[in-house]
Every structure is written in structure tokens, then in C-alpha cells.
Scaffold this motif. Structure first.
Motif, PDB file in Angstrom:
ATOM      1  N   ILE A  76     -47.616  15.988  21.396  1.00 43.81           N
ATOM      2  CA  ILE A  76     -48.618  14.925  21.466  1.00 43.81           C
ATOM      3  C   ILE A  76     -47.948  13.596  21.118  1.00 43.81           C
ATOM      4  N   ASN A  77     -48.587  12.485  21.503  1.00 38.85           N
ATOM      5  CA  ASN A  77     -48.038  11.181  21.147  1.00 38.85           C
ATOM      6  C   ASN A  77     -49.079  10.095  21.388  1.00 38.85           C
ATOM      7  N   LEU A  78     -48.759   8.892  20.918  1.00 38.37           N
ATOM      8  CA  LEU A  78     -49.570   7.699  21.135  1.00 38.37           C
ATOM      9  C   LEU A  78     -48.678   6.593  21.683  1.00 38.37           C
ATOM     10  N   VAL A  79     -49.218   5.764  22.572  1.00 39.69           N
ATOM     11  CA  VAL A  79     -48.470   4.620  23.086  1.00 39.69           C
ATOM     12  C   VAL A  79     -49.279   3.348  22.872  1.00 39.69           C
ATOM     13  N   ARG A  80     -48.560   2.244  22.870  1.00 39.40           N
ATOM     14  CA  ARG A  80     -49.181   0.936  22.663  1.00 39.40           C
ATOM     15  C   ARG A  80     -48.722  -0.021  23.758  1.00 39.40           C
ATOM     16  N   GLU A  81     -49.567  -0.956  24.113  1.00 39.10           N
ATOM     17  CA  GLU A  81     -49.174  -1.949  25.115  1.00 39.10           C
ATOM     18  C   GLU A  81     -47.818  -2.516  24.693  1.00 39.10           C
ATOM     19  N   PRO A  82     -46.811  -2.503  25.588  1.00 40.46           N
ATOM     20  CA  PRO A  82     -45.421  -2.774  25.175  1.00 40.46           C
ATOM     21  C   PRO A  82     -45.170  -4.131  24.527  1.00 40.46           C
ATOM     22  N   LEU A  83     -45.810  -5.183  25.005  1.00 41.61           N
ATOM     23  CA  LEU A  83     -45.596  -6.493  24.374  1.00 41.61           C
ATOM     24  C   LEU A  83     -46.249  -6.531  22.991  1.00 41.61           C
ATOM     25  N   GLU A  84     -47.431  -5.949  22.862  1.00 42.55           N
ATOM     26  CA  GLU A  84     -48.086  -5.883  21.555  1.00 42.55           C
ATOM     27  C   GLU A  84     -47.215  -5.124  20.558  1.00 42.55           C
ATOM     28  N   ARG A  85     -46.622  -4.041  21.030  1.00 42.87           N
ATOM     29  CA  ARG A  85     -45.769  -3.230  20.148  1.00 42.87           C
ATOM     30  C   ARG A  85     -44.545  -4.025  19.695  1.00 42.87           C
ATOM     31  N   LEU A  86     -43.918  -4.769  20.635  1.00 46.08           N
ATOM     32  CA  LEU A  86     -42.737  -5.556  20.297  1.00 46.08           C
ATOM     33  C   LEU A  86     -43.086  -6.695  19.330  1.00 46.08           C
ATOM     34  N   LEU A  87     -44.199  -7.360  19.566  1.00 48.38           N
ATOM     35  CA  LEU A  87     -44.623  -8.443  18.678  1.00 48.38           C
ATOM     36  C   LEU A  87     -44.897  -7.908  17.274  1.00 48.38           C
ATOM     37  N   SER A  88     -45.535  -6.757  17.201  1.00 44.98           N
ATOM     38  CA  SER A  88     -45.822  -6.156  15.905  1.00 44.98           C
ATOM     39  C   SER A  88     -44.529  -5.839  15.159  1.00 44.98           C
ATOM     40  N   HIS A  89     -43.561  -5.305  15.890  1.00 42.02           N
ATOM     41  CA  HIS A  89     -42.274  -4.977  15.274  1.00 42.02           C
ATOM     42  C   HIS A  89     -41.538  -6.244  14.840  1.00 42.02           C
ATOM     43  N   TYR A  90     -41.565  -7.265  15.682  1.00 44.14           N
ATOM     44  CA  TYR A  90     -40.884  -8.524  15.383  1.00 44.14           C
ATOM     45  C   TYR A  90     -41.406  -9.133  14.084  1.00 44.14           C
ATOM     46  N   TYR A  91     -42.712  -9.243  13.948  1.00 43.78           N
ATOM     47  CA  TYR A  91     -43.277  -9.885  12.761  1.00 43.78           C
ATOM     48  C   TYR A  91     -43.298  -8.946  11.546  1.00 43.78           C
ATOM     49  N   PHE A  92     -43.287  -7.651  11.807  1.00 45.59           N
ATOM     50  CA  PHE A  92     -43.174  -6.682  10.714  1.00 45.59           C
ATOM     51  C   PHE A  92     -41.844  -6.864   9.973  1.00 45.59           C
ATOM     52  N   LEU A  93     -40.771  -7.087  10.736  1.00 49.70           N
ATOM     53  CA  LEU A  93     -39.457  -7.280  10.118  1.00 49.70           C
ATOM     54  C   LEU A  93     -39.419  -8.525   9.236  1.00 49.70           C
ATOM     55  N   ARG A  94     -40.306  -9.467   9.481  1.00 49.94           N
ATOM     56  CA  ARG A  94     -40.321 -10.729   8.736  1.00 49.94           C
ATOM     57  C   ARG A  94     -41.342 -10.759   7.594  1.00 49.94           C
ATOM     58  N   TYR A  95     -42.507 -10.175   7.831  1.00 52.48           N
ATOM     59  CA  TYR A  95     -43.593 -10.308   6.850  1.00 52.48           C
ATOM     60  C   TYR A  95     -44.056  -8.983   6.237  1.00 52.48           C
ATOM     61  N   GLY A  96     -43.538  -7.866   6.750  1.00 54.93           N
ATOM     62  CA  GLY A  96     -43.959  -6.584   6.195  1.00 54.93           C
ATOM     63  C   GLY A  96     -45.382  -6.238   6.594  1.00 54.93           C
ATOM     64  N   ASP A  97     -45.964  -5.266   5.871  1.00 49.89           N
ATOM     65  CA  ASP A  97     -47.317  -4.827   6.203  1.00 49.89           C
ATOM     66  C   ASP A  97     -48.103  -4.518   4.936  1.00 49.89           C
ATOM     67  N   ASN A  98     -49.272  -3.934   5.122  1.00 53.31           N
ATOM     68  CA  ASN A  98     -50.149  -3.624   3.993  1.00 53.31           C
ATOM     69  C   ASN A  98     -49.915  -2.222   3.441  1.00 53.31           C
ATOM     70  N   TYR A  99     -48.828  -1.570   3.867  1.00 52.32           N
ATOM     71  CA  TYR A  99     -48.586  -0.186   3.467  1.00 52.32           C
ATOM     72  C   TYR A  99     -47.652  -0.100   2.259  1.00 52.32           C
ATOM     73  N   ARG A 100     -46.531  -0.790   2.334  1.00 53.42           N
ATOM     74  CA  ARG A 100     -45.584  -0.801   1.205  1.00 53.42           C
ATOM     75  C   ARG A 100     -45.423  -2.247   0.751  1.00 53.42           C
ATOM     76  N   ILE A 101     -46.445  -2.699   0.049  1.00 56.08           N
ATOM     77  CA  ILE A 101     -46.509  -4.092  -0.391  1.00 56.08           C
ATOM     78  C   ILE A 101     -45.376  -4.401  -1.363  1.00 56.08           C
ATOM     79  N   GLY A 102     -44.722  -5.537  -1.153  1.00 53.03           N
ATOM     80  CA  GLY A 102     -43.644  -5.952  -2.048  1.00 53.03           C
ATOM     81  C   GLY A 102     -42.264  -5.574  -1.563  1.00 53.03           C
ATOM     82  N   LEU A 103     -42.198  -4.642  -0.595  1.00 54.55           N
ATOM     83  CA  LEU A 103     -40.894  -4.236  -0.068  1.00 54.55           C
ATOM     84  C   LEU A 103     -40.380  -5.292   0.903  1.00 54.55           C
TER      85      LEU A 103
END
Length: 318
Positions: A120-147
Motif C-alpha cells: 500500500i502507499n500514498l502519493v501527493r501532488e508532486p509540486l506540493e510535496r516538493l514545496l513541503s520538503h523545501y520549507y520543512f528543511l528550513r522551518y521544521g514541523d509540529n512533530y519534533r519541535i525544537g529540532l
């Protein structure tokens, strides 16, 4: 009058029967050898699915959950590692039935003479996925706060990065979902490979039970409940009962939508077109399967209500 010796004999007999039944029940209580593999793609909601569904339901539905950690974040295995992995998990009877999840490309068990597990798997609209990854590397997320992430402190927007031809926003970084479904052949990681795209499509059709969409995770969960109840019984109502924080883990803290010029250039890019082609293919496939399963209502709640649309008759001999 029952003598003491007879009482001892009765107790010994009862104890033997009790032990036999106990051992027999242990042996037969978990007879399933089913394996589900969720070769999760980064930034597609995979943490939400793994934690809020698999890790919440394993105790209720009596299965094991195991995370496959790939060395140095590689997504592919060597041929010997694939063989070892397949033999290991299919023979590890103490950990069956099992739900495996990890960032790893599709592994075809049939190449090694073994039946494939349920993929099984899940996919995401490719540009949305890339944007999420791009800004994740800069600002992190709500899962591991402070890392602190690898680009922490770098506040360059995706637009600015794209305009100067930066590495993090290069379209090569978008070549992700195709390789995950293509598998371990050398051409799967070749950016822009037509063969990789066609192989990915074929695997989605022939090797996966279900591939859903991040934007329709609830529908995916409902489909899994009625197709793999051994693992996902009660999953839909459980998901509906989660609070917002648990039903949407790893939400990137800050994302800036790209401007029209950047969007226009990306949509003309061949890599984007190919990744989008796979996404559209999966979306159409999932939508058709979902509509059929809900008798055209496209309402996940109806999946649980609708019974089998077939029956047996003319059974001989009686």
C-alpha cells in the motif's frame, strides 16, 4: 468414596488437559502469515498514517508493526540485501502478521521466487510535496519541535531559489514518487526516464493493493478497513475520533506559495510533467475503485454499511 489417590489422578488428568488446551490455543491463536508493506514516501502524510493508524491499532487487531530504517536514508537496497530482507521477514514467524513501513523503493518479492506481500502507499501532488520538503528543511514541523533541520536559518523562498537555480529547488529533487514505485532497477533513479515512469505505473496496477492520495487519506483508510480488516478493522472510526494534532502530524510550520512565474516554468518542466502524469494516473485509478466500492456515493462511511454484492447458490453436494 473417592480416595486421595483417585483425587490426585483426576487433578493430574485435568492439568494435562488444561496445559494441552493452553498450548494448542497459543499455537492456533495467531495463524495468519499476512504481511503488509507501506513503503512510505517522504512528505506525503506517512507519519500521520503510520502513527495514527498502524501504531494505534496493532494491539487492538493483534498484529506487529516494524519500522524499516534505511542506512544513510537510502531508498534502495543491494540485491543481496533484498534477498536477506525477503527471507528474514517471511520466515520471522514470531512477528507475523506484520505491518512494515519505511522509506524504501518497491521490492519485487516474485523476482526471488516468493509471493509478494500486500503493498500500500500514498502519493501527493508532486509540486506540493516538493514545496513541503523545501520549507520543512528550513522551518521544521509540529512533530519534533525544537529540532534544527539541515537548512535551519536559511530563509530563502522557493521562488528565489528557483530563480537562481539552487540545488534544493532543482527539478531533480522532484524525481521521488516515480522511483519509489519503479523499484530497484538502475533506470528507476535516472531523472526523466520514460521506462521508470512506465514501470512505476505497471507496478501500481499489478503489485499494489491500494495507492491513495494524501488529500484523501480518510477515503484510503476506509478502503483499507474493508479490504484488509485483519489489520484495519475500526480504522475509520478511530481516525475520525482523533484530535487535529494527531490526525495531521508533521505539518510544516511555514510554507510560501510560489508565484505565477515560478509555477508556469515548473509546469513546463519534463520532470514535473512525468511526476504529475503518475499522480494523475493514481488519482484516476483510486477514484474509480472508491466509487465502485461505495456504489457511486463516494462517501467513505458507506464502505462500512455496504455488504457483499454477491452470494453463493447451487451448492452441491449439500
Amino acid at each position: 468414596m473417592i480416595t486421595r489417590k483417585k483425587w490426585q489422578l483426576v487433578l493430574i488428568t485435568v492439568s494435562i488437559i488444561f496445559l494441552y488446551l493452553l498450548l494448542h490455543n497459543k499455537k492456533t491463536a495467531k495463524t495468519s502469515t499476512t504481511i503488509v508493506i507501506y513503503n512510505r514516501i517522504p512528505k506525503t502524510g506517512s507519519t500521520t498514517f503510520a502513527n495514527a493508524i498502524a501504531y494505534d491499532l496493532y494491539d487492538v487487531n493483534n498484529f506487529h508493526v516494524l519500522h524499516l530504517n534505511m542506512t544513510k536514508n537510502r531508498q534502495i537496497m543491494s540485491l543481496p540485501d533484498q534477498q536477506f530482507f525477503i527471507q528474514n521477514i517471511t520466515r520471522w514467524s514470531e512477528r507475523l502478521p506484520a505491518f512494515y513501513h519505511g522509506h524504501v523503493a518497491f521490492i519485487d518479492f516474485q523476482r526471488f521466487g516468493v509471493a509478494n506481500p500486500i503493498y500500500i502507499n500514498l502519493v501527493r501532488e508532486p509540486l506540493e510535496r516538493l514545496l513541503s520538503h523545501y520549507y520543512f528543511l528550513r522551518y521544521g514541523d509540529n512533530y519534533r519541535i525544537g529540532l534544527k533541520r539541515s537548512r535551519s536559518g536559511n530563509n530563502e523562498t522557493f521562488d528565489d531559489c528557483f530563480a537562481r537555480g539552487g540545488k534544493d529547488c532543482d527539478m531533480k529533487q522532484m524525481w521521488v514518487q516515480i522511483p519509489y514505485f519503479c523499484g530497484h532497477f538502475h533506470f528507476c533513479t535516472e531523472v526523466g526516464s520514460k521506462l521508470a515512469l512506465e514501470t512505476a505505473k505497471r507496478n501500481v496496477l499489478e503489485k499494489y493493493l491500494l495507492v491513495g492520495l494524501t488529500s484523501r487519506m480518510r477515503d484510503m483508510i476506509g478502503m483499507l478497513e474493508v479490504t484488509v480488516p485483519e489489520f484495519f478493522k475500526g480504522a475509520l472510526s478511530h481516525f475520525d475520533g482523533l484530535d487535529e494534532n494527531r490526525s495531521h502530524l508533521r505539518y510544516t510550520k511555514k510554507k510560501i506559495a510560489p508565484n505565477d512565474q515560478t509555477l508556469s516554468m515548473i509546469k513546463r518542466n519534463e520532470v514535473y510533467k512525468m511526476e504529475r502524469e503518475l499522480y494523475d494516473f493514481i488519482e484516476e485509478l483510486f477514484d474509480a475503485v472508491f466509487k465502485k466500492a461505495t456504489n457511486g456515493t463516494s462517501n467513505a462511511n458507506d464502505l462500512i454499511k455496504i455488504g457483499p454484492q454477491f452470494h453463493f447458490e447451487k451448492i452441491k453436494p449439500l
